[in-house]
Motif scaffolding. Structure first.
Motif, mmCIF file in Angstrom:
data_model
loop_
_atom_site.group_PDB
_atom_site.id
_atom_site.type_symbol
_atom_site.label_atom_id
_atom_site.label_comp_id
_atom_site.label_asym_id
_atom_site.label_seq_id
_atom_site.Cartn_x
_atom_site.Cartn_y
_atom_site.Cartn_z
ATOM 1 N N CYS A 32 0.716 -1.221 0.044
ATOM 2 C CA CYS A 32 -0.090 -0.286 -0.055
ATOM 3 C C CYS A 32 0.989 1.265 -0.060
ATOM 4 O O CYS A 32 1.654 1.354 0.971
ATOM 5 C CB CYS A 32 -0.788 -0.025 1.004
ATOM 6 S SG CYS A 32 -2.060 1.413 1.542
ATOM 7 N N ASN A 33 0.865 2.001 -0.910
ATOM 8 C CA ASN A 33 1.709 3.074 -1.221
ATOM 9 C C ASN A 33 1.240 4.505 -0.475
ATOM 10 O O ASN A 33 1.080 5.471 -0.984
ATOM 11 C CB ASN A 33 1.901 3.458 -2.738
ATOM 12 C CG ASN A 33 0.947 3.690 -3.477
ATOM 13 O OD1 ASN A 33 -0.352 3.657 -2.681
ATOM 14 N ND2 ASN A 33 0.739 4.266 -4.441
ATOM 15 N N PHE A 90 -2.309 -1.890 12.693
ATOM 16 C CA PHE A 90 -3.377 -2.145 12.133
ATOM 17 C C PHE A 90 -4.487 -1.085 11.657
ATOM 18 O O PHE A 90 -5.599 -1.517 11.531
ATOM 19 C CB PHE A 90 -4.398 -2.777 13.323
ATOM 20 C CG PHE A 90 -3.496 -4.260 13.879
ATOM 21 C CD1 PHE A 90 -2.392 -4.555 13.388
ATOM 22 C CD2 PHE A 90 -4.204 -4.772 14.913
ATOM 23 C CE1 PHE A 90 -1.807 -5.795 13.950
ATOM 24 C CE2 PHE A 90 -3.701 -6.168 15.379
ATOM 25 C CZ PHE A 90 -2.368 -6.710 15.044
ATOM 26 N N ASN A 91 -3.851 0.154 11.563
ATOM 27 C CA ASN A 91 -4.661 1.180 10.975
ATOM 28 C C ASN A 91 -5.018 0.670 9.516
ATOM 29 O O ASN A 91 -4.303 0.704 8.697
ATOM 30 C CB ASN A 91 -3.598 2.242 10.820
ATOM 31 C CG ASN A 91 -4.276 3.504 10.350
ATOM 32 O OD1 ASN A 91 -5.463 3.618 9.928
ATOM 33 N ND2 ASN A 91 -3.670 4.758 10.560
ATOM 34 N N ALA A 92 -6.250 0.590 9.547
ATOM 35 C CA ALA A 92 -6.916 0.268 7.996
ATOM 36 C C ALA A 92 -6.704 1.249 6.898
ATOM 37 O O ALA A 92 -6.380 0.889 5.831
ATOM 38 C CB ALA A 92 -8.477 0.292 8.273
ATOM 39 N N ASP A 93 -6.543 2.564 7.062
ATOM 40 C CA ASP A 93 -6.184 3.557 6.168
ATOM 41 C C ASP A 93 -4.614 3.170 5.757
ATOM 42 O O ASP A 93 -4.672 3.513 4.470
ATOM 43 C CB ASP A 93 -6.536 4.899 6.861
ATOM 44 C CG ASP A 93 -8.144 5.231 7.219
ATOM 45 O OD1 ASP A 93 -8.895 4.424 6.466
ATOM 46 O OD2 ASP A 93 -8.116 5.897 7.945
ATOM 47 N N VAL A 94 -4.058 3.177 6.505
ATOM 48 C CA VAL A 94 -2.359 2.751 6.237
ATOM 49 C C VAL A 94 -2.253 1.468 5.252
ATOM 50 O O VAL A 94 -1.389 1.290 4.447
ATOM 51 C CB VAL A 94 -1.507 2.787 7.400
ATOM 52 C CG1 VAL A 94 -0.192 2.489 7.008
ATOM 53 C CG2 VAL A 94 -1.555 4.117 8.011
ATOM 54 N N LEU A 95 -3.238 0.469 5.533
ATOM 55 C CA LEU A 95 -3.014 -0.589 5.167
ATOM 56 C C LEU A 95 -3.746 -0.913 3.737
ATOM 57 O O LEU A 95 -3.446 -1.830 2.670
ATOM 58 C CB LEU A 95 -3.762 -1.752 6.042
ATOM 59 C CG LEU A 95 -3.136 -2.169 7.379
ATOM 60 C CD1 LEU A 95 -4.069 -2.926 8.374
ATOM 61 C CD2 LEU A 95 -1.803 -2.712 7.351
ATOM 62 N N ALA A 96 -4.816 -0.172 3.453
ATOM 63 C CA ALA A 96 -6.020 -0.625 2.472
ATOM 64 C C ALA A 96 -5.525 0.261 1.075
ATOM 65 O O ALA A 96 -6.099 0.015 0.129
ATOM 66 C CB ALA A 96 -7.274 -0.253 3.088
ATOM 67 N N CYS A 97 -5.137 1.378 1.239
ATOM 68 C CA CYS A 97 -4.874 2.401 -0.136
ATOM 69 C C CYS A 97 -6.452 2.671 -0.534
ATOM 70 O O CYS A 97 -6.347 2.479 -1.916
ATOM 71 C CB CYS A 97 -3.833 2.012 -0.998
ATOM 72 S SG CYS A 97 -2.200 1.988 -0.576
ATOM 73 N N GLY A 98 -7.364 2.925 0.057
ATOM 74 C CA GLY A 98 -8.708 3.281 -0.381
ATOM 75 C C GLY A 98 -9.766 2.335 -0.562
ATOM 76 O O GLY A 98 -10.704 2.592 -0.987
ATOM 77 N N ARG A 99 -9.145 1.014 -0.491
ATOM 78 C CA ARG A 99 -10.066 -0.041 -0.588
ATOM 79 C C ARG A 99 -11.168 -0.113 0.384
ATOM 80 O O ARG A 99 -10.857 0.424 1.651
ATOM 81 C CB ARG A 99 -9.361 -1.494 -0.538
ATOM 82 C CG ARG A 99 -8.658 -1.638 -1.901
ATOM 83 C CD ARG A 99 -7.707 -3.060 -1.756
ATOM 84 N NE ARG A 99 -6.637 -2.922 -0.722
ATOM 85 C CZ ARG A 99 -5.856 -3.896 -0.781
ATOM 86 N NH1 ARG A 99 -6.186 -5.281 -1.073
ATOM 87 N NH2 ARG A 99 -4.929 -3.900 0.326
ATOM 88 N N GLU A 100 -12.294 -0.229 0.235
ATOM 89 C CA GLU A 100 -13.605 -0.264 1.032
ATOM 90 C C GLU A 100 -13.555 -1.544 2.059
ATOM 91 O O GLU A 100 -13.431 -1.325 3.286
ATOM 92 C CB GLU A 100 -14.674 -0.361 0.516
ATOM 93 C CG GLU A 100 -14.992 1.207 -0.142
ATOM 94 C CD GLU A 100 -16.451 1.412 -0.792
ATOM 95 O OE1 GLU A 100 -17.317 0.262 -0.415
ATOM 96 O OE2 GLU A 100 -16.881 2.176 -1.651
ATOM 97 N N VAL A 101 -12.943 -2.583 1.525
ATOM 98 C CA VAL A 101 -12.978 -3.867 2.248
ATOM 99 C C VAL A 101 -11.535 -4.076 2.927
ATOM 100 O O VAL A 101 -10.430 -4.210 2.156
ATOM 101 C CB VAL A 101 -13.446 -5.121 1.493
ATOM 102 C CG1 VAL A 101 -13.370 -6.433 2.626
ATOM 103 C CG2 VAL A 101 -14.819 -4.906 1.101
#
Length: 346
Positions: free
Chosen positions: A200-201, A227-238
């Motif tokens: 995740c860039n 575990f920060n979802a915003d840092v892990l996901a790069c905009g993905r909703e799930v």
């Protein structure tokens, strides 16, 4: 002997349903047993929610306090942590790796998130250490002498933290600052709550070249995966446990399992992966990694042993004769400078 095809079909259907269930149950029990045997170290939690048996209390003050009352506010938060640990019998404030190993309670260490808390003063840094602070994040979101590459003062901060035996935390720093710190530091460093940039860039995450520098023979530090979802996901909703496990897998491939820890960031952010909404869900991550082929030895290292190795190495540095000699020379130079100043005023 004739076989009843209907009974045979029902039996096969039962097996197809029950075998995965048995497998899942066995894997979960293995994860729970592993965590019971290996006391989890979480390198980044802001408030008292953790069911693990060691945690850092992250002391943080807003950037708006920089160059104003950041030192006072930091001291007040350190005071809160100390009084809290004295008030709850299940908590124990410790300051050494041996203290973590010996504690029969929830062992607690103090970390400072953001170099603005020292107000550009090495003396303040030293006083924080005396108060029990054992890591400092060089910068958060403030423009400090450590934010876009290390200034001369930022380099002195790194050297002084080495001398004290204080962990250097590079989460939130720019790539240039991280590279400078890794080059200058004589002790291993940590990323207390980051993830893999190639997965995740996000600017908070660590690129491959820095991951490789982190685990070089010169440093041998660790990245504690957030575990920060915003840092892990790069905009993905799930964002789920699998998303987080992808970061663990990737970092393992690039830097090895000895480079990884856990930095959950519970109570520090608002959104977490589905299935990891609170600290009771740690075993689900371990279960997923077991399913992906991680060995128990690797997971014990992730849960605890990698961090303890790094902390012990950092502690050794403040007993290193090279650092003691450098410190002695600095104090002699300071004394001579002060004496010279007094002579000039006579």
């Amino acid at each position: 002997m004739k076989r009843n095809p209907t009974k045979l079909l029902l039996w096969l259907m039962f097996l197809s349903d029950s075998v995965p269930f048995t497998y899942e149950k066995s894997m979960r029990e293995q994860a729970i047993k592993l965590m019971q045997d290996t006391r989890l170290i979480d390198g980044y939690i802001k408030y008292f929610t953790c069911q693990c048996l060691f945690q850092f209390w992250s002391v943080y003050v807003l950037c708006s306090a920089q160059n104003k009352d950041a030192v006072r506010l930091t001291l007040e938060q350190i005071d809160v942590v100390k009084r809290m640990c004295n008030s709850y019998e299940e908590l124990e404030l410790v300051t050494t790796s041996q203290g973590i190993s010996d504690s029969k309670k929830i062992a607690c260490l103090i970390g400072i998130e953001g170099g603005h808390s020292i107000d550009s003063s090495l003396a303040t840094l030293r006083m924080y250490y005396d108060l029990g602070v054992r890591y400092m994040t060089l910068t958060h979101s403030c423009n400090t002498p450590c934010v876009t590459g290390l200034t001369a003062f930022g380099q002195e901060v790194v050297k002084e933290m080495n001398r004290l035996g204080m962990l250097i935390d590079l989460s939130h720093t720019s790539d240039s600052t991280a590279k400078d710190a890794l080059h200058i530091s004589k002790a291993p460093v940590i990323f207390s709550h980051s993830a893999a940039f190639s997965v995740c860039n996000h600017s908070r995450n660590v690129p491959d070249d820095i991951l490789q520098q982190l685990v070089s023979k010169r440093n041998r530090g660790i990245i504690m995966v957030t575990f920060n979802a915003d840092v892990l996901a790069c905009g993905r909703e799930v964002v789920n446990i699998s998303t987080l496990a992808d970061h663990f897998d990737y970092i393992k491939k690039i830097a090895g399992p000895e480079s990884i820890g856990i930095g959950g960031d519970y109570d520090g952010v608002e959104r977490f992966p589905e299935g990891l909404e609170d600290v009771s869900k740690y075993p689900y991550l371990i279960e997923e990694l077991l399913r992906r082929g991680w060995s128990e030895t690797e997971l014990k290292a992730v849960l605890r042993e990698n961090f303890l190795r790094v902390f012990r190495e950092v502690e050794k540095r403040n007993r290193n004769w090279e650092f003691l000699f450098q410190s002695f020379c600095q104090h002699i130079c300071l004394m001579l400078s002060c004496t010279h100043g007094r002579l000039l005023t006579l």
